[in-house]
Design a protein around this motif. Structure first.
Motif, mmCIF file in Angstrom:
data_model
loop_
_atom_site.group_PDB
_atom_site.id
_atom_site.type_symbol
_atom_site.label_atom_id
_atom_site.label_comp_id
_atom_site.label_asym_id
_atom_site.label_seq_id
_atom_site.Cartn_x
_atom_site.Cartn_y
_atom_site.Cartn_z
ATOM 1 N N ASP A 12 0.826 -1.213 0.000
ATOM 2 C CA ASP A 12 0.000 0.000 0.000
ATOM 3 C C ASP A 12 0.858 1.260 0.000
ATOM 4 N N ASP A 13 1.975 1.232 0.709
ATOM 5 C CA ASP A 13 2.857 2.403 0.748
ATOM 6 C C ASP A 13 3.419 2.717 -0.636
ATOM 7 N N VAL A 14 3.834 1.687 -1.349
ATOM 8 C CA VAL A 14 4.349 1.877 -2.706
ATOM 9 C C VAL A 14 3.246 2.423 -3.599
ATOM 10 N N LEU A 15 2.047 1.870 -3.463
ATOM 11 C CA LEU A 15 0.917 2.330 -4.288
ATOM 12 C C LEU A 15 0.573 3.782 -4.002
ATOM 13 N N ARG A 16 0.650 4.189 -2.740
ATOM 14 C CA ARG A 16 0.354 5.598 -2.403
ATOM 15 C C ARG A 16 1.356 6.549 -3.052
ATOM 16 N N VAL A 17 2.625 6.154 -3.042
ATOM 17 C CA VAL A 17 3.662 6.988 -3.677
ATOM 18 C C VAL A 17 3.412 7.049 -5.184
ATOM 19 N N GLU A 18 3.171 5.884 -5.786
ATOM 20 C CA GLU A 18 2.900 5.859 -7.228
ATOM 21 C C GLU A 18 1.654 6.668 -7.566
ATOM 22 N N LEU A 19 0.638 6.592 -6.721
ATOM 23 C CA LEU A 19 -0.591 7.339 -6.955
ATOM 24 C C LEU A 19 -0.308 8.833 -7.036
ATOM 25 N N GLU A 20 0.498 9.345 -6.115
ATOM 26 C CA GLU A 20 0.829 10.767 -6.133
ATOM 27 C C GLU A 20 1.632 11.144 -7.375
ATOM 28 N N VAL A 21 2.540 10.264 -7.788
ATOM 29 C CA VAL A 21 3.337 10.523 -8.991
ATOM 30 C C VAL A 21 2.427 10.572 -10.226
ATOM 31 N N PHE A 22 1.521 9.591 -10.330
ATOM 32 C CA PHE A 22 0.614 9.556 -11.475
ATOM 33 C C PHE A 22 -0.338 10.748 -11.472
ATOM 34 N N LYS A 23 -0.802 11.156 -10.305
ATOM 35 C CA LYS A 23 -1.680 12.335 -10.222
ATOM 36 C C LYS A 23 -0.936 13.592 -10.675
ATOM 37 N N GLN A 24 0.336 13.717 -10.283
ATOM 38 C CA GLN A 24 1.125 14.874 -10.706
ATOM 39 C C GLN A 24 1.350 14.857 -12.216
ATOM 40 N N GLU A 25 1.643 13.681 -12.777
ATOM 41 C CA GLU A 25 1.804 13.576 -14.228
ATOM 42 C C GLU A 25 0.508 13.958 -14.938
ATOM 43 N N HIS A 26 -0.628 13.551 -14.383
ATOM 44 C CA HIS A 26 -1.940 13.875 -14.956
ATOM 45 C C HIS A 26 -2.152 15.386 -14.954
ATOM 46 N N ARG A 27 -1.831 16.035 -13.824
ATOM 47 C CA ARG A 27 -1.962 17.504 -13.734
ATOM 48 C C ARG A 27 -1.025 18.201 -14.719
ATOM 49 N N ASP A 28 0.203 17.697 -14.825
ATOM 50 C CA ASP A 28 1.179 18.294 -15.750
ATOM 51 C C ASP A 28 0.695 18.207 -17.197
ATOM 52 N N LEU A 29 0.150 17.047 -17.572
ATOM 53 C CA LEU A 29 -0.381 16.900 -18.929
ATOM 54 C C LEU A 29 -1.559 17.841 -19.160
ATOM 55 N N ASP A 30 -2.413 17.963 -18.160
ATOM 56 C CA ASP A 30 -3.560 18.864 -18.267
ATOM 57 C C ASP A 30 -3.089 20.303 -18.483
ATOM 58 N N ASN A 31 -2.090 20.714 -17.720
ATOM 59 C CA ASN A 31 -1.539 22.066 -17.877
ATOM 60 C C ASN A 31 -0.897 22.255 -19.248
ATOM 61 N N ALA A 32 -0.194 21.233 -19.722
ATOM 62 C CA ALA A 32 0.447 21.319 -21.033
ATOM 63 C C ALA A 32 -0.596 21.436 -22.141
ATOM 64 N N ILE A 33 -1.666 20.659 -22.030
ATOM 65 C CA ILE A 33 -2.737 20.721 -23.034
ATOM 66 C C ILE A 33 -3.355 22.107 -23.052
ATOM 67 N N HIS A 34 -3.670 22.624 -21.873
ATOM 68 C CA HIS A 34 -4.272 23.971 -21.806
ATOM 69 C C HIS A 34 -3.335 25.029 -22.372
ATOM 70 N N ALA A 35 -2.049 24.915 -22.078
ATOM 71 C CA ALA A 35 -1.080 25.887 -22.591
ATOM 72 C C ALA A 35 -1.000 25.823 -24.114
ATOM 73 N N LEU A 36 -0.968 24.616 -24.670
ATOM 74 C CA LEU A 36 -0.901 24.479 -26.128
ATOM 75 C C LEU A 36 -2.154 25.029 -26.800
ATOM 76 N N VAL A 37 -3.306 24.759 -26.222
ATOM 77 C CA VAL A 37 -4.568 25.226 -26.804
ATOM 78 C C VAL A 37 -4.678 26.748 -26.685
ATOM 79 N N ASP A 38 -4.368 27.264 -25.487
ATOM 80 C CA ASP A 38 -4.490 28.711 -25.253
ATOM 81 C C ASP A 38 -3.561 29.519 -26.140
ATOM 82 N N ARG A 39 -2.357 29.025 -26.349
ATOM 83 C CA ARG A 39 -1.371 29.752 -27.160
ATOM 84 C C ARG A 39 -1.523 29.464 -28.647
#
Length: 74
Positions: A12-39
């Motif tokens: 469970d500890d490993v999964l919690r760490v991975e979960l946070e990493v995947f959530k951050q990657e998801h947010r980063d992709l979302d920000n990148a998509i918005h930046a590409l579309v907006d610009r």
């Protein structure tokens, strides 16, 4: 980006760490998509690839959250 692999083999500890990493990657992709579309600097193929990666991450996140959330029978 690595896949979550076999969830049953991870603690469970490993999964919690991975979960946070995947959530951050998801947010980063979302920000990148918005930046590409907006610009207006992103081509549709790149944006589409980012969106597919985002969906893949969302699926992985959901599987990990399901694994970490105990089944409570009411």
């Amino acid at each position: 980006m690595s896949d979550s692999g076999d969830l049953s083999m991870k603690t469970d500890d490993v999964l919690r760490v991975e979960l946070e990493v995947f959530k951050q990657e998801h947010r980063d992709l979302d920000n990148a998509i918005h930046a590409l579309v907006d610009r207006g600097t992103g081509d549709q193929l790149t944006i589409q690839r980012f969106k597919k990666q985002k969906l893949r991450l969302k699926d992985i996140i959901s599987r990990i959250e399901d694994r970490l959330t105990p089944d409570i029978i009411a």
